[in-house]
Scaffold this active site. Structure first.
Site, PDB file in Angstrom:
ATOM      1  N   GLY A  69      38.663  28.604  26.932  1.00  0.00           N
ATOM      2  CA  GLY A  69      40.107  28.767  27.081  1.00  0.00           C
ATOM      3  C   GLY A  69      40.714  29.424  25.859  1.00  0.00           C
ATOM      4  O   GLY A  69      40.218  30.449  25.375  1.00  0.00           O
ATOM      5  N   ASP A 119      37.462  34.039  36.222  1.00  0.00           N
ATOM      6  CA  ASP A 119      36.864  35.071  37.074  1.00  0.00           C
ATOM      7  C   ASP A 119      37.101  36.461  36.471  1.00  0.00           C
ATOM      8  O   ASP A 119      36.209  37.321  36.509  1.00  0.00           O
ATOM      9  CB  ASP A 119      37.451  35.012  38.490  1.00  0.00           C
ATOM     10  CG  ASP A 119      37.320  33.628  39.104  1.00  0.00           C
ATOM     11  OD1 ASP A 119      36.306  32.949  38.822  1.00  0.00           O
ATOM     12  OD2 ASP A 119      38.221  33.225  39.849  1.00  0.00           O
ATOM     13  N   ASN A 172      39.081  33.415  49.200  1.00  0.00           N
ATOM     14  CA  ASN A 172      39.976  32.343  49.657  1.00  0.00           C
ATOM     15  C   ASN A 172      41.425  32.800  49.647  1.00  0.00           C
ATOM     16  O   ASN A 172      41.815  33.630  48.809  1.00  0.00           O
ATOM     17  CB  ASN A 172      39.926  31.133  48.698  1.00  0.00           C
ATOM     18  CG  ASN A 172      38.574  30.486  48.625  1.00  0.00           C
ATOM     19  OD1 ASN A 172      37.839  30.461  49.606  1.00  0.00           O
ATOM     20  ND2 ASN A 172      38.240  29.952  47.461  1.00  0.00           N
ATOM     21  N   ALA A 209      35.954  37.192  45.407  1.00  0.00           N
ATOM     22  CA  ALA A 209      36.940  38.267  45.599  1.00  0.00           C
ATOM     23  C   ALA A 209      37.693  38.520  44.296  1.00  0.00           C
ATOM     24  O   ALA A 209      37.989  39.669  43.952  1.00  0.00           O
ATOM     25  CB  ALA A 209      37.897  37.892  46.722  1.00  0.00           C
TER      26      ALA A 209
HETATM   27  O1  RIB Z   1      38.677  30.554  39.969  1.00  0.00           O
HETATM   28  C1  RIB Z   1      39.893  30.526  40.668  1.00  0.00           C
HETATM   29  C2  RIB Z   1      39.658  30.493  42.133  1.00  0.00           C
HETATM   30  O2  RIB Z   1      39.005  29.299  42.468  1.00  0.00           O
HETATM   31  C3  RIB Z   1      40.901  30.510  42.978  1.00  0.00           C
HETATM   32  O3  RIB Z   1      41.340  31.815  43.291  1.00  0.00           O
HETATM   33  C4  RIB Z   1      40.519  29.673  44.181  1.00  0.00           C
HETATM   34  O4  RIB Z   1      40.428  30.401  45.367  1.00  0.00           O
HETATM   35  C5  RIB Z   1      39.171  29.043  43.826  1.00  0.00           C
HETATM   36  O5  RIB Z   1      38.163  29.708  44.452  1.00  0.00           O
END
Ligand code: RIB
Length: 317
Positions: free
Chosen positions: A226, A256, A13, A44
């Site tokens: 967190g 991520d 995204n 990504a």
């Molecule tokens: O986890 C964060 C991501 O969630 C962001 O980069 C946004 O694109 C959503 O996909």
């Protein structure tokens, strides 16, 4: 095909980010900062985070033939991600509308765009890529049947599966059973437990969520908490993993980075708890810079436990 530490199947995204003092109520308008566009998307993000740490990583995803797609392709290639599985679609690249508040917390709405067009057929065509992976990592910003096809392909090829069910959706039993681990935050844990009508959904204790999720079928579970670290649950029990304390600037994409780091260390053969101890340090550093992919640390930065900027030194609790 040379083996990959990690093949990520997921979204890409453009993150359109505005800082706000507080989020608007329904029907209310608030003013925010200038708009900033960052490369993002959970898939990504994971691929970039792993590659920046030194993993050999590839991404299976769809982007559009537009400026946002170019932004993502540049970020992926710049980090050293193999983009042979990044397909270019006739629809716009996915977009995430993100507000970040003064504490660094975010709210995200995703318009999936090309991500919604990643099909089970795309996965079947990419089977050699998935078969060459030590670990396949997935999230749910792509269609559920595509993610399920990727999990089944990984299982068929003896590849370990890491799944972050975000945004949460009901998972087929065989997909859940393949997860090693299932990685969830508090919101996702509660959602999945409620969907399973499990009493632990309303339990106060994350320990109970972890045990409840493990009982639902995955081989192992990691609950991210967190600034309170993470919980690792497997057949040996539930283990807390503390996190370094840092000044949070922007938490976007920190989960991520955590999952990518975890998956990479698992690909190297580390035990789950050891991989989680490494991953919390990566996730903590990721919140000290704005954006998702641009915030991810190199292995050298993780080893140093700090950023070049003052005031962001990581301290073990
Ligand atoms: O986890 C964060 C991501 O969630 C962001 O980069 C946004 O694109 C959503 O996909």
């Amino acid at each position: 095909m040379d083996p990959y530490d990690l093949v990520v199947v997921g979204s890409a995204n453009a993150d359109l980010v505005v800082a706000v003092e507080r989020r608007p109520e329904a029907g209310e308008t608030v003013l925010g900062s200038d708009l900033v566009t960052h490369p993002g998307g959970k898939g990504a993000n994971q691929a970039v985070a792993a590659a920046r740490l030194g993993a050999s990583a590839a991404l299976l995803a769809r982007i559009g033939a537009d400026g946002h797609g170019d932004l993502l392709a540049d970020s992926l290639r710049g980090a050293g991600v193999d983009t042979s599985g990044v397909l270019v679609d006739g629809t716009p690249t996915g977009v995430a509308l993100i507000t970040v508040d003064p504490s660094g917390n975010n709210s995200i709405v995703v318009s999936p765009g090309a991500n919604a067009r990643l099909t089970p057929q795309d996965v079947r065509q990419a089977e050699p890529l998935l078969a060459a992976a030590r670990v396949v990592s997935l999230q749910l910003e792509i269609p559920l049947d595509t993610a399920a096809e990727a999990v089944r392909t990984a299982v068929r090829n003896g590849t370990r599966v890491v799944l972050n069910p975000s945004p949460p959706a009901p998972l087929p039993a065989d997909v859940l059973a393949a997860c090693d681990p299932l990685v969830v935050n508090e919101h996702e844990a509660r959602h999945l437990l409620r969907a399973a009508e499990h009493g632990a959904a309303d339990a106060a204790s994350p320990h109970e969520w972890a045990a409840g999720l493990l009982a639902a079928g995955p081989r192992s579970v990691v609950v991210t908490l967190g600034e309170r670290g993470a919980l690792v649950a497997d057949a040996d029990g539930v283990l807390p993993v503390p996190t370094p304390r840092v000044e949070a600037v922007d938490t976007t994409g920190a989960g991520d980075a955590f999952t990518a780091a975890l998956a990479w260390r698992l690909a190297r053969g580390e035990a789950l708890a050891d991989a989680a101890r490494f991953a919390v340090r990566v996730g903590a550093l990721a919140v000290t810079r704005p954006g998702a992919q641009e915030s991810y640390p190199t292995l050298e930065e993780v080893d140093q436990g700090r950023r070049a900027e003052p005031g962001t030194e990581a301290v073990e609790r």
